[in-house]
Design a protein around this motif. Structure first.
Motif, short mmCIF file in Angstrom:
data_model
loop_
_atom_site.label_atom_id
_atom_site.label_comp_id
_atom_site.label_asym_id
_atom_site.label_seq_id
_atom_site.Cartn_x
_atom_site.Cartn_y
_atom_site.Cartn_z
N SER A 224 -8.99 10.32 4.53
CA SER A 224 -9.68 9.42 3.59
C SER A 224 -10.99 8.87 4.17
CB SER A 224 -8.78 8.25 3.23
OG SER A 224 -8.66 7.36 4.33
N ARG A 266 0.85 5.92 4.70
CA ARG A 266 0.10 5.48 5.89
C ARG A 266 -0.55 4.11 5.68
NH1 ARG A 266 0.66 10.70 6.47
NH2 ARG A 266 0.82 11.52 8.59
N LEU A 267 -0.78 3.74 4.45
CA LEU A 267 -1.34 2.40 4.21
C LEU A 267 -0.32 1.34 4.65
CD1 LEU A 267 -2.95 2.99 0.69
CD2 LEU A 267 -4.08 3.05 2.95
N HIS A 270 -0.36 0.96 8.40
CA HIS A 270 -1.47 0.11 8.83
C HIS A 270 -0.95 -1.31 9.08
CE1 HIS A 270 -5.82 -1.22 8.46
NE2 HIS A 270 -5.20 -2.36 8.19
N ARG A 342 -6.56 11.48 18.67
CA ARG A 342 -6.49 10.18 19.37
C ARG A 342 -5.23 10.14 20.22
NH1 ARG A 342 -8.85 5.39 15.37
NH2 ARG A 342 -10.17 6.77 14.15
N GLN A 383 1.75 5.88 22.45
CA GLN A 383 1.37 7.19 23.00
C GLN A 383 1.47 7.22 24.53
OE1 GLN A 383 1.25 9.34 20.76
NE2 GLN A 383 0.90 8.01 19.00
C1 LIG Z 1 -4.26 5.63 20.27
C2 LIG Z 1 -4.58 5.37 18.81
C3 LIG Z 1 -5.38 4.31 18.46
C4 LIG Z 1 -5.65 4.05 17.12
N1 LIG Z 1 -6.47 2.99 16.82
C5 LIG Z 1 -6.75 2.73 15.53
C6 LIG Z 1 -7.61 1.64 15.20
O1 LIG Z 1 -8.12 0.92 16.07
N2 LIG Z 1 -7.88 1.42 13.88
C7 LIG Z 1 -7.33 2.20 12.90
O2 LIG Z 1 -7.60 1.96 11.72
N3 LIG Z 1 -6.49 3.21 13.20
C8 LIG Z 1 -6.20 3.52 14.47
N4 LIG Z 1 -5.37 4.56 14.76
C9 LIG Z 1 -4.65 5.25 13.67
C10 LIG Z 1 -5.33 6.47 13.02
O3 LIG Z 1 -5.72 7.39 14.00
C11 LIG Z 1 -6.53 6.09 12.16
O4 LIG Z 1 -6.16 5.08 11.24
C12 LIG Z 1 -7.06 7.25 11.34
O5 LIG Z 1 -7.39 8.34 12.17
C13 LIG Z 1 -8.29 6.80 10.55
O6 LIG Z 1 -8.82 7.82 9.76
P1 LIG Z 1 -8.65 7.80 8.17
O7 LIG Z 1 -9.01 6.46 7.61
O8 LIG Z 1 -9.38 8.95 7.62
O9 LIG Z 1 -7.07 7.98 8.06
P2 LIG Z 1 -6.13 8.46 6.88
O10 LIG Z 1 -5.25 9.52 7.44
O11 LIG Z 1 -6.89 8.77 5.67
O12 LIG Z 1 -5.18 7.20 6.66
C14 LIG Z 1 -5.52 6.14 5.76
C15 LIG Z 1 -5.35 4.82 6.43
O13 LIG Z 1 -3.98 4.64 6.81
C16 LIG Z 1 -3.90 3.94 8.04
N5 LIG Z 1 -3.30 4.79 9.06
C17 LIG Z 1 -3.34 6.14 9.14
N6 LIG Z 1 -2.62 6.57 10.20
C18 LIG Z 1 -2.13 5.47 10.78
C19 LIG Z 1 -1.30 5.25 11.92
N7 LIG Z 1 -0.81 6.25 12.64
N8 LIG Z 1 -0.99 3.99 12.25
C20 LIG Z 1 -1.44 2.95 11.51
N9 LIG Z 1 -2.22 3.08 10.43
C21 LIG Z 1 -2.56 4.33 10.07
C22 LIG Z 1 -5.34 3.58 8.42
O14 LIG Z 1 -5.65 2.32 7.89
C23 LIG Z 1 -6.15 4.66 7.71
O15 LIG Z 1 -7.46 4.26 7.44
C24 LIG Z 1 -5.09 4.87 16.11
C25 LIG Z 1 -4.29 5.94 16.47
C26 LIG Z 1 -4.03 6.21 17.81
C27 LIG Z 1 -3.18 7.37 18.18
#
Ligand SMILES: Cc1cc2nc3c(=O)[nH]c(=O)nc-3n(C[C@H](O)[C@H](O)[C@H](O)COP(=O)(O)OP(=O)(O)OC[C@H]3O[C@@H](n4cnc5c(N)ncnc54)[C@H](O)[C@@H]3O)c2cc1C
Length: 488
Positions: A224, A266-267, A270, A342, A383
């Motif tokens: 997203s 995944r929301l 969060h 990550r 992790q």
């Molecule tokens: C070591 C590590 C550190 C991370 N630090 C952060 C951070 O500081 N801020 C952050 O927003 N995410 C973090 N993440 C989770 C995740 O990697 C990111 O949310 C995601 O890559 C953001 O891209 P997107 O918005 O396109 O995700 P999408 O896959 O489109 O997911 C939508 C939303 O869902 C939430 N989400 C998705 N995956 C996770 C997850 N595993 N845990 C919690 N929420 C999730 C996020 O709000 C994300 O924006 C971290 C993951 C790891 C492994």
């Protein structure tokens, strides 16, 4: 007899840089006089997680918001200063009687600052009301029923924007701040950008989301990309949730609906991860599992010059493991990386390089434009294997390359020196490093102290709902023997 003061509202914007679905702004609409403020706090700028890209994103969002609010009568000041001193100056100048803000689940410095603001409110008689803006529950007694609470909160109608505000007659300012150039072109930071990103994802970019998540080649487009918007609050979690549910119901294409359902889960993650920091603020600096204290250098055990050299090589993307280095270079250049990569970066620092998570976590916090403390520190620990309740996952960079970059396109893109004599040799012997990591971690997990502690951690922080990241619901009968741990 002195006249009672005219009720005057101050809206304190934090990580909620939007006009839509904004309870503090809506509340201020009822007041005879109102003013909004955003603070660039010295405590933020000097914190170890801060990077100028974060302030640039905030300022980009604020510039648009300031124009929108001014058009409806509400001045928004952007000031550099600490909260209590600035609020006191505003109170004296404008007779502030009420303060409205969203709750924040932030690093220790923001927690201390909120306590100072609460003391100032008590001393001055200013009434401070804080509103929830995510699924995080303040002063939560038990994790039982948390997922249901999240659903209820996310399904309540969004807060409507007032028709206008009776703003104080002030000239809004946006301070020019002396910030170094960001390392990457600034991405759209406004509320309109957040909605355009969400709409594009729901309308079709999200097709293939589930199978595209893990490869850094496909995730860039099919994820997203909302994380920075959620972190800075340019869109509310409730709006994203409700728009996603509407898109799922409206999707003629069942494949897209399946992908959006996976995204919707995944929301909730969060907020699930943020709740952990809310419930236990110390997890940004110490292990969930205290039985793991002192396990690695950097955690009460001094770092040697060799430890520091491994950390530096990892931070700079020159470990000699191409998939790891390519990820670090992408992150340095763009401020974003997909989840799987990550996780691999952190697993590599923790297991291959045997580094405690705090220093690598600070480095990543600065590089992630979407730094969200509750998610970040929980994931750093997960992790690294220090939560005591999650399955140990050790990612093999070679396997990740084979699965997600079989032709080497990603590595060539971010590592122009890969395959040339200029590219470094591996800085550790992978087999020996993993043998050591597994012996130490599985040995520790088998102790009675670790078992007992795991039950308490599960009770306090563990998910109760299927679909959330796997935690150990019951004690495993037998941990794998050293050397038998699964490689991902
Ligand atoms: C070591 C590590 C550190 C991370 N630090 C952060 C951070 O500081 N801020 C952050 O927003 N995410 C973090 N993440 C989770 C995740 O990697 C990111 O949310 C995601 O890559 C953001 O891209 P997107 O918005 O396109 O995700 P999408 O896959 O489109 O997911 C939508 C939303 O869902 C939430 N989400 C998705 N995956 C996770 C997850 N595993 N845990 C919690 N929420 C999730 C996020 O709000 C994300 O924006 C971290 C993951 C790891 C492994």
């Amino acid at each position: 007899m002195a006249e009672p003061p005219t009720p005057t509202a101050l809206v304190w914007l934090k990580r909620d840089l939007r006009a839509r679905d904004h309870a503090p702004l809506a509340e201020a609409g009822r007041f005879e006089r109102a003013l909004a403020v955003y603070l660039i706090e010295p405590a933020w700028r000097s914190s170890p997680e801060f990077h100028p890209q974060h302030a640039r994103f905030a300022l980009g969002a604020l510039a648009a918001l300031q124009a929108e609010l001014a058009g409806r009568g509400l001045p928004l000041l952007v000031l550099e200063g600490e909260a209590v001193a600035t609020f006191e100056a505003l109170r004296r100048a404008h007779g502030i009687t009420h303060l409205f803000s969203h709750e924040e689940t932030g690093p220790g410095w923001s927690y201390e600052r909120d306590r100072a603001v609460a003391r100032w409110c008590r001393a001055t008689g200013v009434a401070w009301t804080e509103f929830a803006q995510t699924g995080v529950v303040r002063r939560l007694k038990s994790r039982d029923g948390w997922a249901g609470l999240w659903e209820r909160r996310m399904n309540t109608p969004e807060v409507l924007m007032p028709a206008g505000w009776r703003g104080l007659p002030l000239c809004p300012t946006l301070l020019p701040l002396a910030l170094p150039e960001p390392p990457q072109p600034a991405r759209g930071a406004t509320e309109a950008d957040a909605w355009a990103t969400l709409d594009g994802f729901l309308a079709g970019r999200g097709r293939g989301y589930s199978r595209s998540l893990s490869s850094p080649l496909t995730a860039e487009t099919h994820c997203s990309r909302l994380s920075e918007h959620l972190a800075f609050g340019t869109i509310s979690m409730r709006c994203v949730h409700q728009a996603t549910q509407a898109a799922i119901h409206g999707a003629a294409d069942s494949g897209l609906a399946r992908d959006l359902r996976s995204f919707a889960g995944r929301l909730r993650w969060h907020c699930h991860f943020m709740q952990k920091l809310e419930d236990e603020p110390a997890i940004e600096v110490r292990n969930f599992a205290r039985s793991h204290d002192g396990l690695r250098p950097g955690d009460g055990v001094a770092m040697t010059a060799a430890d520091q050299a491994r950390l530096d090589a990892w931070c700079e993307g020159r470990t000699g493991f191409p998939m790891v280095d390519a990820c670090m270079r992408q992150l340095q250049a763009t401020g974003w990386l997909n989840f799987r990569m990550r996780a691999m970066l952190v697993s590599f620092a923790a297991h291959h390089l045997w580094l405690h998570w705090r220093a690598p976590g600070l480095h990543l916090a600065r590089l992630f434009l979407d730094f969200e403390p509750g998610i970040h520190w929980s994931q750093m620990q997960m992790q690294s294997g220090t939560t005591g309740i999650n399955t140990l996952r050790i990612y093999s960079p070679a396997k990740q390359a084979l699965d997600h970059d079989p032709e080497g396109r990603y590595r060539r893109r971010w590592l122009p020196d890969w395959g040339t004599p200029a590219y470094p040799a591996p800085i550790v012997d992978e087999a020996a490093a993993l043998r050591h990591a597994k012996e130490r971690l599985y040995g520790l997990r088998r102790t009675e102290a670790a078992h007992q502690e795991a039950d308490a951690i599960q009770q306090r922080h563990g998910s109760r709902k299927a679909g959330l990241p796997a935690t150990r619901r019951a004690r495993p009968r037998r941990d794998p023997e050293p050397g038998q741990g699964r490689l991902f």
